[in-house]
Write an enzyme that holds these catalytic residues in place. Structure first.
Site, PDB file in Angstrom:
ATOM      1  N   PRO B 126       0.878  -1.055  -0.067  1.00 54.11           N
ATOM      2  CA  PRO B 126      -0.180  -0.013   0.038  1.00 54.11           C
ATOM      3  C   PRO B 126       0.811   1.273  -0.018  1.00 54.11           C
ATOM      4  O   PRO B 126       0.476   2.283  -0.359  1.00 54.11           O
ATOM      5  CB  PRO B 126      -1.036  -0.018   1.452  1.00 54.11           C
ATOM      6  CG  PRO B 126      -0.207  -0.966   2.086  1.00 54.11           C
ATOM      7  CD  PRO B 126       0.732  -2.026   1.236  1.00 54.11           C
ATOM      8  N   HIS B 155      -1.426  17.689   5.458  1.00 57.23           N
ATOM      9  CA  HIS B 155      -1.502  17.792   3.873  1.00 57.23           C
ATOM     10  C   HIS B 155      -2.113  18.998   3.310  1.00 57.23           C
ATOM     11  O   HIS B 155      -2.417  19.731   3.973  1.00 57.23           O
ATOM     12  CB  HIS B 155      -2.325  16.588   3.686  1.00 57.23           C
ATOM     13  CG  HIS B 155      -1.952  15.098   3.720  1.00 57.23           C
ATOM     14  ND1 HIS B 155      -1.953  14.608   5.183  1.00 57.23           N
ATOM     15  CD2 HIS B 155      -1.395  14.199   2.981  1.00 57.23           C
ATOM     16  CE1 HIS B 155      -1.318  13.228   5.104  1.00 57.23           C
ATOM     17  NE2 HIS B 155      -0.871  13.073   3.884  1.00 57.23           N
ATOM     18  N   LYS B 159      -6.703  17.943  -0.084  1.00 56.90           N
ATOM     19  CA  LYS B 159      -7.214  16.605   0.322  1.00 56.90           C
ATOM     20  C   LYS B 159      -8.510  16.591   0.831  1.00 56.90           C
ATOM     21  O   LYS B 159      -8.955  17.399   1.724  1.00 56.90           O
ATOM     22  CB  LYS B 159      -6.042  16.259   1.398  1.00 56.90           C
ATOM     23  CG  LYS B 159      -6.210  14.672   1.804  1.00 56.90           C
ATOM     24  CD  LYS B 159      -5.088  14.372   2.766  1.00 56.90           C
ATOM     25  CE  LYS B 159      -5.072  12.799   2.999  1.00 56.90           C
ATOM     26  NZ  LYS B 159      -5.241  11.711   1.742  1.00 56.90           N
TER      27      LYS B 159
END
Lengths: 267, 267, 267, 267
Positions: B126, B155, B159
């Site tokens: 992942p 972030h 996002k």
């Protein structure tokens, strides 16, 4: 520098005893008396944990300021007692340096008018950590150019309130200059409630509570391709003492009341 | 080191084109073909923005793996297409290196069994950022000794979800070792909702979203008098490529499927 | 806001092309021409990698400013070419916005006088990253109260000089306000040479060089029990564009030359 | 958990008195005696600044371990005294938990052999801060994948040596796994000597010394597009006590000597 005679009120408390240690380090400061309900009549050096001073404890401010020759009163008591002390000091021509967040606007107005009338300098400040004062003022200035802002404050895990008072105060100062804006993506979603923190006019505040920590805050300003971070770390309550020393040095030459250390530091 | 022939699926995507640039930098890696719906029949160097390779684009994996002599398939497509590709690669004896979070447990079981039967190495992960993998594994280890933990992930402000997938995954790994605990003072109160972040079994996750940022996470472990912080900063998607290179190098000598880069890094 | 006609010099360079992308995003900015040796006669949209503008490339500034109706010249060339361009622009009544660290004091004096005579606004700045400008100015202010200061600057490992120009500039600004002081313990010893960093009047500068990094700096101010940290992270050269936009907006209403963005931001 | 009888040597020192406070907090730990040259014959609660224990001070370890029924000796004295104490404890069948960096390899060999012969558990560790131990071990692991590493350690400005012992120890552990490499650009130049820090096999160590700080270290691992940072902050010497408690709990069930807390934490 000529000598300054200081009275400390609240001298047996955590902040007060720290103030006594600070005075001990500066040859030009004389401790001439302490005010405190608990130790009336004793000398400072008779109380366990306090530095070696000959000065006496009083429980009455008027008696104290009549008997000793004081230049400055450092008051680290409660808002209620502090207000009474501040008033008495100004009347006696003794400059008060007071650490409190608790005076009402009306009380501040009254003290300001009294100081002006008597031409006595006075410094009242909610925060005497000079680094924290600069963090807040710089944040206010930066907010003009960076409307995207998040505050992360970190404290020990015995703190009861979140966000901290300093974080809320910082956000208020920022709001004076920040163009209102909902931050983040308009369609952002919290898959676990609270992830995005406290929302203050679109700004976000995150409160970390962990053992080991003392009192820390970072304010992050963001624009395309860049971040500006202003961070304050308070590791020890000693951090408040340089601001108190700074205020003592200034108040001697002042003739009115100033609220907030920033006005002595940046104006 | 002998040469390794690589096919890249999803080569014209953001991650795929980054993989081509990585291959270009390593003399021992040969790009022998790409798989991609858009550019069938073209050469890589005929597509704007891609590095100068003579290798051709295919749109059919079976045709591709029949015509070229491949050692490894790097698959950076979608979960659905990736599953088909991975299966085909194993059948052809070509080792797949697959970046995806999207395979179901059943799909993983099927691929694991197939790889074992065919004795073909495979790496499915992942997350190929080696620093992020270490951050998560170290966090899992540290959780054994420090039950007081807060995660701050930061972030860019485009996002959509909060907390990030990496933060949630980190919290899950931590929970395997952390003694369950409600953190903070039992009577702590949010004066503004959300200040204390997302609550995951007493742990807290805070999601910062600001322009300028890319992908960042810090995990703070706290005990009396000390903090341990493990932080990962991803500044560019190039950060995923060293993990893909690492997987290519390892998969050549493997005979079964491994899920998660950590099993190649720390076991 | 009325429209502003902009000419960009150095438009095919890294910074110049970033400036074109910035102009594209702001409807009130019109790109009316570019100046660049390489693409004379072409339109911007005929050059690979540049945004879709109809504006033409010139190689001669006088011809350009005669043929097009320009309000502002954004100059991102070299100091030598930039000086010639800036002079020409002022003479043509076009306000220059110039990014350079390379003008000599004599050149700056000449341009300042010329702008004053012609009553033409001009902005020349060594740094257009607004966050970096604030970091430096805040550092200068904080130095008044905290003489114990260390600078840690971090850059990618392809950088040739250490400390960075920004760190040296920051130290110079700090020195204007800092009380001179040899920091650290008087008897401290380096068991490995260089551990304590570069010594600038007792202050210390540490230069970190690592892959992955872009351009980062933290300035730490320390006093008893507290630290104040001012940190700037530049993740992308896009970070310079908000300062250029800010300068364009201001220069329109100016009638003289300003050197340094800080004078528009904080005075 | 059954009760554990503890003797503390060096009990009136800074670390020793901290150990007494830690014992006070844990109901399952009984303080049965202290060893210290200064207070022989007194009870602990008769010494100012120590917690309220009835246990007595001895100055002779053999007499002490003969008269009291001890399970564990916590030794926080000097290397010389500590060695004698450790030996005596093992002979008496009392498990030593010793905090020291000062034993020679020969002394460690001798104690290891003695503990094995007597089948008595013992823990000797240069560092009992569990977070610091993890920081060092994680750094060693990460070094395998990231040869580009810089260490920034920060301490109060009364520290005499730079780099710190922990930084040097961390660098040694890293070197066990790091591929040797000269970091930075091959032609990088220091315009001010020392900017790039201490050079340890190409790695760099930077030592910050500022008032307010306690003991902090960050280890930064860097690869293309990413950074991994492992940071430890020690805010108070209380941070060593959880490791001592952890060692006491483990040593009870051990039958040999272990050097370094990491072998109990991560093996």
């Amino acid at each position: 520098m000529s000598e300054i005679n200081v009275v400390v009120a609240g001298a047996s408390g955590k902040m007060g005893s720290e103030a006594l240690r600070m005075i001990k380090k500066h040859a030009e400061l004389n401790l001439v008396a302490c005010i405190d309900m608990k130790h009336t009549g004793k000398k400072v050096n008779e109380v366990e944990g306090l530095p070696n001073f000959e000065a006496k404890f009083y429980n009455d401010i008027d008696l104290c300021l009549t008997e000793v020759n004081a230049d400055v009163l450092v008051d680290l008591t409660s808002p209620k007692v502090g207000f009474k002390h501040t008033k008495a000091a100004i009347v006696h021509g003794v400059r008060p340096v007071v650490g409190t967040t608790g005076f009402t606007p009306e009380e501040l107005d009254e003290l300001t008018a009294l100081a002006k009338e008597k031409e006595v300098g006075a410094v009242i400040a909610p925060n005497f950590a000079m680094g924290a004062v600069l963090m807040m003022q710089f944040s206010k200035l930066a907010a003009k150019y960076f409307p995207d802002i998040e505050i992360i404050e970190k404290h020990h895990d015995q703190k009861l309130d979140a966000p901290s008072g300093t974080a809320v105060k910082t956000a208020e100062l920022i709001q004076e200059n920040r163009q209102s804006k909902a931050q983040g993506h308009p369609e952002e979603q919290e898959t676990i409630t609270g992830a995005r923190g406290a929302n203050v006019d679109g700004m976000r505040i995150h409160s970390v509570r962990l053992p080991g920590l003392v009192a820390h805050q970072e304010v992050i300003f963001a624009g395309p391709g860049e971040n500006l971070k202003i961070q304050h770390d308070s590791f020890h309550r000693e951090s408040f003492m340089s601001g108190i020393k700074f205020a003592i040095d200034h108040v001697i030459n002042m003739k009115e009341l100033v609220y907030g250390l920033e006005h002595l530091m940046l104006d």
